[in-house]
Motif scaffolding. Structure first.
Motif, mmCIF file in Angstrom:
data_model
loop_
_atom_site.group_PDB
_atom_site.id
_atom_site.type_symbol
_atom_site.label_atom_id
_atom_site.label_comp_id
_atom_site.label_asym_id
_atom_site.label_seq_id
_atom_site.Cartn_x
_atom_site.Cartn_y
_atom_site.Cartn_z
ATOM 1 N N VAL A 171 -13.349 10.655 4.520
ATOM 2 C CA VAL A 171 -13.202 8.992 3.348
ATOM 3 C C VAL A 171 -14.701 8.244 3.437
ATOM 4 C CG1 VAL A 171 -11.875 8.349 4.773
ATOM 5 C CG2 VAL A 171 -12.133 7.981 2.471
ATOM 6 N N ARG A 219 -13.540 2.467 4.424
ATOM 7 C CA ARG A 219 -13.360 0.939 3.201
ATOM 8 C C ARG A 219 -14.256 -0.371 3.577
ATOM 9 N NH1 ARG A 219 -8.985 0.306 1.686
ATOM 10 N NH2 ARG A 219 -8.239 -1.843 1.550
ATOM 11 N N GLY A 272 -8.432 7.746 6.589
ATOM 12 C CA GLY A 272 -8.266 8.240 4.762
ATOM 13 C C GLY A 272 -6.811 8.781 4.619
ATOM 14 N N ARG A 278 -4.938 4.004 7.414
ATOM 15 C CA ARG A 278 -5.882 4.042 5.775
ATOM 16 C C ARG A 278 -6.991 4.025 5.587
ATOM 17 N NH1 ARG A 278 -4.756 -1.330 1.959
ATOM 18 N NH2 ARG A 278 -5.184 -2.193 3.715
ATOM 19 N N ARG A 279 -8.174 3.576 6.685
ATOM 20 C CA ARG A 279 -9.114 3.801 6.902
ATOM 21 C C ARG A 279 -9.671 5.046 7.442
ATOM 22 N NH1 ARG A 279 -12.380 -0.797 10.156
ATOM 23 N NH2 ARG A 279 -15.504 -0.237 9.288
ATOM 24 N N THR A 323 -3.502 8.791 2.972
ATOM 25 C CA THR A 323 -2.554 8.687 1.531
ATOM 26 C C THR A 323 -2.173 7.511 1.807
ATOM 27 O OG1 THR A 323 -2.165 10.152 0.660
ATOM 28 C CG2 THR A 323 -4.342 9.476 0.033
ATOM 29 N N ALA A 353 -16.083 2.863 -1.573
ATOM 30 C CA ALA A 353 -15.015 2.652 -0.284
ATOM 31 C C ALA A 353 -13.788 3.034 -0.876
ATOM 32 C CB ALA A 353 -14.292 1.268 -0.488
ATOM 33 N N GLY A 354 -13.313 4.126 0.045
ATOM 34 C CA GLY A 354 -11.940 4.712 -0.284
ATOM 35 C C GLY A 354 -11.720 6.181 -0.994
ATOM 36 N N TRP A 356 0.922 -1.551 -0.039
ATOM 37 C CA TRP A 356 0.069 -0.086 0.016
ATOM 38 C C TRP A 356 1.000 1.549 0.239
ATOM 39 C CZ3 TRP A 356 -0.782 3.350 4.127
ATOM 40 C CH2 TRP A 356 -1.765 4.189 4.243
ATOM 41 N N HIS A 416 -11.933 9.782 -1.461
ATOM 42 C CA HIS A 416 -12.468 11.045 -0.951
ATOM 43 C C HIS A 416 -12.831 12.089 -1.546
ATOM 44 C CE1 HIS A 416 -8.164 8.233 -0.533
ATOM 45 N NE2 HIS A 416 -8.115 8.887 1.319
ATOM 46 N N SER A 428 -11.041 12.464 7.725
ATOM 47 C CA SER A 428 -9.458 12.170 7.761
ATOM 48 C C SER A 428 -8.823 12.941 8.602
ATOM 49 C CB SER A 428 -8.850 12.288 6.919
ATOM 50 O OG SER A 428 -9.345 11.118 5.453
#
Length: 585
Positions: free
Chosen positions: A561, A564, A334, A331-332, A336, A548-549, A112, A551, A577
């Motif tokens: 976001v 996910r 938001g 990540r969840r 990046t 999901a994901g 990721w 922004h 976020s």
């Protein structure tokens, strides 16, 4: 092998070391057979085309956190910038705490972040458990050379006899046992003939050394535990301080980059490799260990023990809870991959420990998302605004830039109608000084729409305002010639009530109220912020597809976001976020 860097490399002491090594051609004759192995294997290979080899060696006993991101970006980034190779090696030498779940999660997070472990045709994914046979062979050789012995003291006796920073240790009564006897006992330990804690293999160095780490450190301990990869094949497992240098040498690592807590272990690291070289198992140049300051981020804990406690005791909702500093959680929330890499570039690399304020991480996210996140509108605390002179059942289209920094992104369209949702805070029955939004007889612009004048409001039986009334000025629509005909001081956001999409909106804040919850003897659980999560039922602009994901920047509110895990286009679940600016006091 890795994502491209968006910025020129910033010089640091590690780059200086690598530059000096390359200039001196320190590794110019190092051979690599395309796989890990001792000198006998490597001499069959060609000169290594990788100018350097680094490694990221996590233990698979938990989820990676923001501190690991610094090490990932450093090790993989150096390999990328110097046309080298970076290995992903799982240091799975502690079977009681390690699981395949963590292996999978770590691989997911490294990918990721934009990195991988391939170099040319090599797939440099390794496990310490793959080297158990090598380690055992090397241990036997050290015993035969009178450089290691089997000790039968208890762990408590070893601690007592270790000495202190001001007094030397005491030799074990088993220190001078014959090598043949230690070899026999080590074999019995391996085969499961002795219980946990009854014996240990120790390096024979110097019990009077001023460096406590050199006072006959333990190399193997007995553990009757099932390993997630090797099963029950072994009953002894190597200590990290013994396994680490051996793993580096087997993999041809040139620059073994660790955090500062391993600085005192470096003499032992060198001792192991130098003796194994003298015994013919490795060749010069040997790996060299270098240490850098680990990341200490305010308002979080990064201890795996404490993170595990937060998860297992349900203070948070799993390893990927957006309030945690785990990469899965970030990540969840938001964050990046680009923002994490930008953060790591900004904090740099040094040999001095320091605390990094959480706001620097948040600003990295803002700087990454601002030029590319689509704009939209959400209403978190809604109150209805009725445009009393607008025809019932009628609507019209308004538009706004998808992103004001990117004209090529185009414009988004949304309806205007008689009934709108606005933020409750955008109306005051009795305004305070310098309040320029809605209040009786005041003019404001509905952003991207019309100028309206507040004409009244409705209260419920408890005296709460439940409805605001206004009249619109028909010739003042944004984007038309009359838009500037009426000057106003305030702008408010809005959504057509008829067309708005209901959404669950989760407002995340910092998990702890104390900037340093893990310093000293603080009970970090008592410092949990009770307001770290607020869940509201709000409205979002129609046309927003909550895949999901995805922004957005919700105007005036911050960056959000689509969750996910739980969000769907039909039932959006949105995570905040970060706010538009640092509001933490």
């Amino acid at each position: 092998m890795t994502t491209e860097s968006n910025t020129a490399p910033v010089s640091n002491f590690l780059r200086t070391i690598i530059d000096q090594d390359l200039k001196a051609q320190r590794h110019a004759t190092k051979r690599w057979a395309g796989k890990p192995g001792p000198a006998a294997v490597q001499k069959t290979g060609s000169i290594d085309t990788a100018s350097i080899r680094t490694r990221f060696p996590p233990e698979p006993n938990g989820y990676l956190h923001i501190g690991h991101a610094k090490s990932i970006c450093l090790n993989f980034g150096l390999a990328r910038d110097y046309n080298g190779a970076c290995h992903l090696r799982f240091d799975d030498t502690n079977p009681e705490k390690e699981e395949q779940e963590y292996v999978d999660a770590i691989i997911d997070m490294v990918h990721w972040l934009g990195f991988d472990w391939k170099y040319q045709e090599e797939d440099n994914l390794y496990f310490a458990s793959d080297y158990f046979a090598f380690m055992y062979e090397f241990a036997e050789a050290l015993i035969s050379a009178d450089l290691a012995y089997v000790d039968e003291q208890t762990a408590e006796q070893m601690r007592e006899n270790r000495g202190s920073l001001t007094s030397p240790g005491t030799d074990s009564p088993w220190r001078d046992r014959p090598a043949a006897e230690s070899l026999r006992l080590l074999g019995e330990m391996r085969d499961g003939a002795h219980p946990d804690g009854s014996m240990a293999l120790r390096a024979k160095i110097d019990m009077a050394s001023p460096n406590i780490n050199m006072r006959d450190p333990v190399m193997y301990r007995i553990r009757h535990a099932t390993h997630h990869r090797t099963g029950d094949a072994w009953c002894i497992y190597p200590m990290y301080s013994w396994a680490h240098p051996v793993e580096d040498a087997l993999e041809g690592i040139t620059h073994s980059i660790c955090t500062l807590e391993f600085e005192d272990q470096r003499p032992y690291y060198n001792w192991i490799l130098e003796h194994l070289r003298d015994l013919g198992f490795f060749s010069d140049p040997l790996p060299q260990q270098y240490e850098f300051a680990r990341l200490y981020l305010s308002y979080v804990v990064t201890s795996k023990r404490k993170l595990r406690q937060l998860v297992l005791e349900n203070h948070v909702h799993g390893w990927d809870d957006p309030r945690l500093p785990t990469l899965a959680g970030l990540r969840r929330r938001g964050y990046t991959a680009e923002s994490i890499r930008l953060f790591c570039e900004r904090i740099g690399v040094s040999k001095a420990d320091s605390r990094i304020d959480y706001s620097i991480l948040e600003q990295a996210l803002r700087d990454d998302l601002d030029p590319k996140a689509a704009r939209s509108v959400a209403v978190l605390d809604p109150i209805k605004l009725i445009i009393t002179n607008y025809p019932e059942g009628q609507s019209e289209t308004c538009s706004a830039p998808i992103n004001p920094h990117d004209p090529d992104a185009g414009r988004r369209e949304f309806p205007f109608s008689r009934e709108l949702w606005i933020e409750r805070d955008d109306f005051r029955e009795t305004p305070v000084k310098r309040y320029f939004r809605l209040f009786p007889d005041n003019l404001v612009r509905l952003k991207y729409g019309y100028v309206v004048k507040c004409t009244g409001f409705v209260k419920d039986s408890d005296g709460n305002v439940v409805e605001v009334h206004a009249e619109y000025l028909p010739d003042t629509k944004s984007g038309t010639p009359g838009a500037d005909s009426v000057k106003v001081k305030g702008n408010i956001t809005w959504i057509s009530a008829q067309h708005a999409v209901a959404a669950e909106i989760r407002l995340y804040d910092r998990l702890f109220t104390d900037a340093h919850p893990d310093v000293g003897d603080k009970d970090f659980l008592t410092l949990i912020n009770p307001n770290s999560l607020s869940v509201v039922q709000g409205w979002v602009e129609p046309g927003l597809v909550a895949e999901a994901g995805a922004h957005w920047q919700f105007e005036r509110l911050g960056y959000f976001v689509a969750d996910r895990i739980e969000s769907t286009p039909e039932k959006p679940v949105l995570n905040r976020s970060t706010t538009l600016r640092d509001t933490w006091v």
